[in-house]
Design an enzyme around this catalytic site. Structure first.
Site, PDB file in Angstrom:
ATOM      1  N   ARG A  89      13.780  -5.436  -6.743  1.00 29.57           N
ATOM      2  CA  ARG A  89      12.652  -4.618  -6.359  1.00 29.57           C
ATOM      3  C   ARG A  89      12.501  -3.808  -7.442  1.00 29.57           C
ATOM      4  O   ARG A  89      11.600  -2.944  -7.421  1.00 29.57           O
ATOM      5  CB  ARG A  89      13.375  -3.812  -4.967  1.00 29.57           C
ATOM      6  CG  ARG A  89      13.360  -4.510  -3.609  1.00 29.57           C
ATOM      7  CD  ARG A  89      13.528  -3.570  -2.462  1.00 29.57           C
ATOM      8  NE  ARG A  89      13.609  -4.277  -1.282  1.00 29.57           N
ATOM      9  CZ  ARG A  89      12.418  -4.717  -0.416  1.00 29.57           C
ATOM     10  NH1 ARG A  89      11.454  -4.234  -0.808  1.00 29.57           N
ATOM     11  NH2 ARG A  89      12.790  -5.346   0.560  1.00 29.57           N
ATOM     12  N   ARG A 128      -1.056  -9.477  14.127  1.00 27.94           N
ATOM     13  CA  ARG A 128       0.265  -9.790  14.674  1.00 27.94           C
ATOM     14  C   ARG A 128       0.659  -9.140  15.729  1.00 27.94           C
ATOM     15  O   ARG A 128       0.832  -9.547  16.751  1.00 27.94           O
ATOM     16  CB  ARG A 128       1.150  -9.712  13.414  1.00 27.94           C
ATOM     17  CG  ARG A 128       2.450 -10.333  13.690  1.00 27.94           C
ATOM     18  CD  ARG A 128       3.200 -10.337  12.500  1.00 27.94           C
ATOM     19  NE  ARG A 128       3.706  -8.863  11.652  1.00 27.94           N
ATOM     20  CZ  ARG A 128       4.288  -8.935  10.839  1.00 27.94           C
ATOM     21  NH1 ARG A 128       4.359  -9.666  10.036  1.00 27.94           N
ATOM     22  NH2 ARG A 128       4.400  -7.546  10.258  1.00 27.94           N
ATOM     23  N   ARG A 140       6.234  -5.480  16.751  1.00 25.12           N
ATOM     24  CA  ARG A 140       7.424  -5.113  15.756  1.00 25.12           C
ATOM     25  C   ARG A 140       7.224  -3.495  15.650  1.00 25.12           C
ATOM     26  O   ARG A 140       6.085  -3.147  15.326  1.00 25.12           O
ATOM     27  CB  ARG A 140       7.181  -5.746  14.486  1.00 25.12           C
ATOM     28  CG  ARG A 140       7.878  -7.228  14.526  1.00 25.12           C
ATOM     29  CD  ARG A 140       7.485  -8.114  13.694  1.00 25.12           C
ATOM     30  NE  ARG A 140       7.838  -7.488  12.135  1.00 25.12           N
ATOM     31  CZ  ARG A 140       7.951  -8.300  10.909  1.00 25.12           C
ATOM     32  NH1 ARG A 140       7.765  -9.694  11.146  1.00 25.12           N
ATOM     33  NH2 ARG A 140       7.969  -7.756   9.817  1.00 25.12           N
ATOM     34  N   ARG A 151       4.941   1.470   3.716  1.00 24.49           N
ATOM     35  CA  ARG A 151       5.711   0.232   3.383  1.00 24.49           C
ATOM     36  C   ARG A 151       4.986  -0.349   1.923  1.00 24.49           C
ATOM     37  O   ARG A 151       5.786  -0.661   0.748  1.00 24.49           O
ATOM     38  CB  ARG A 151       5.965  -0.725   4.116  1.00 24.49           C
ATOM     39  CG  ARG A 151       7.029  -0.276   5.259  1.00 24.49           C
ATOM     40  CD  ARG A 151       7.189  -1.490   6.258  1.00 24.49           C
ATOM     41  NE  ARG A 151       7.904  -2.655   5.673  1.00 24.49           N
ATOM     42  CZ  ARG A 151       8.057  -3.940   6.128  1.00 24.49           C
ATOM     43  NH1 ARG A 151       7.327  -4.220   7.169  1.00 24.49           N
ATOM     44  NH2 ARG A 151       8.625  -4.682   5.351  1.00 24.49           N
TER      45      ARG A 151
END
Length: 203
Positions: A89, A128, A140, A151
């Site tokens: 990352r 989704r 989710r 994010r």
């Protein structure tokens, strides 16, 4: 055998393409998130170090993550390729990975970056969540515009320097992740047919 790193924001389709690569090439899919969750749950020595960091609100130290990746690579089948998903990352992690692979005499063939506009990511996440509700399952926790934006911002901030790092090493391949699943898979297959160029690290 092919050894890959997949880079991209949440919702870009890395998981879908990783499943196809596992099926088509027999590679090992290594998700650092999964490794951390398993190690913490199993209370391994590395898991305890990771849990201590998480409990204190700190990032899991790079050396812990690298050690988990090393353990998994050592356990893979001889001659089996791998996909690293969620790691590295940062440039520091990329450097640590480079040293690890060199010590294991394992090459990294390609780093595939999933390019996709934020607006399309939002559409995919919304779809989704809708499909989950239609199936009677709760969406989710990260399937919300607010969480997605955070994010993606974290991804951009943390990994912005990785592109030039891997471009310098002649390893970076960009795919247009706004295309449908089959076309993205075709782009990746085209890259996998390329023979990696020898590269010299610049000072």
């Amino acid at each position: 055998m092919v050894n890959l790193v997949l880079l991209g924001p949440p919702g870009a389709g890395k998981g879908t393409q990783a499943e196809r690569l596992v099926r088509d090439y027999g590679v090992l899919h290594i998700s650092t998130g999964d490794l951390l969750r398993y190690a913490i749950k199993a209370e391994t020595p590395l898991g305890r170090k990771a849990k201590a960091a998480v409990d204190e609100g700190r990032l899991v130290p790079d050396q812990v993550v690298v050690a988990l990746v090393e353990e998994r690579l050592i356990d893979k089948e001889p001659g089996q390729g791998f996909i690293l998903d969620g790691f590295p990352r940062t440039v520091a992690q990329a450097g640590a990975l480079e040293q690890l692979l060199q010590s294991m005499q394992v090459p990294l063939d390609h780093v595939i970056l999933f390019d996709i506009p934020l607006s399309l990511l939002e559409e995919r996440i919304a779809k989704r969540a809708e499909e989950s509700r239609a199936a009677g399952a709760p969406p989710r926790s990260d399937d919300s515009p607010e969480v997605l934006k955070k994010r993606v911002e974290e991804f951009v901030r943390a990994t912005a320097a990785l592109s030039p790092f891997y471009e310098q090493n002649a390893l970076l391949r960009r795919v247009d992740a706004s295309e449908d699943i089959e076309r993205v898979a075709t782009q990746i297959r085209d890259f996998l047919e390329l023979k990696p160029k020898p590269h010299q690290r610049q000072p």
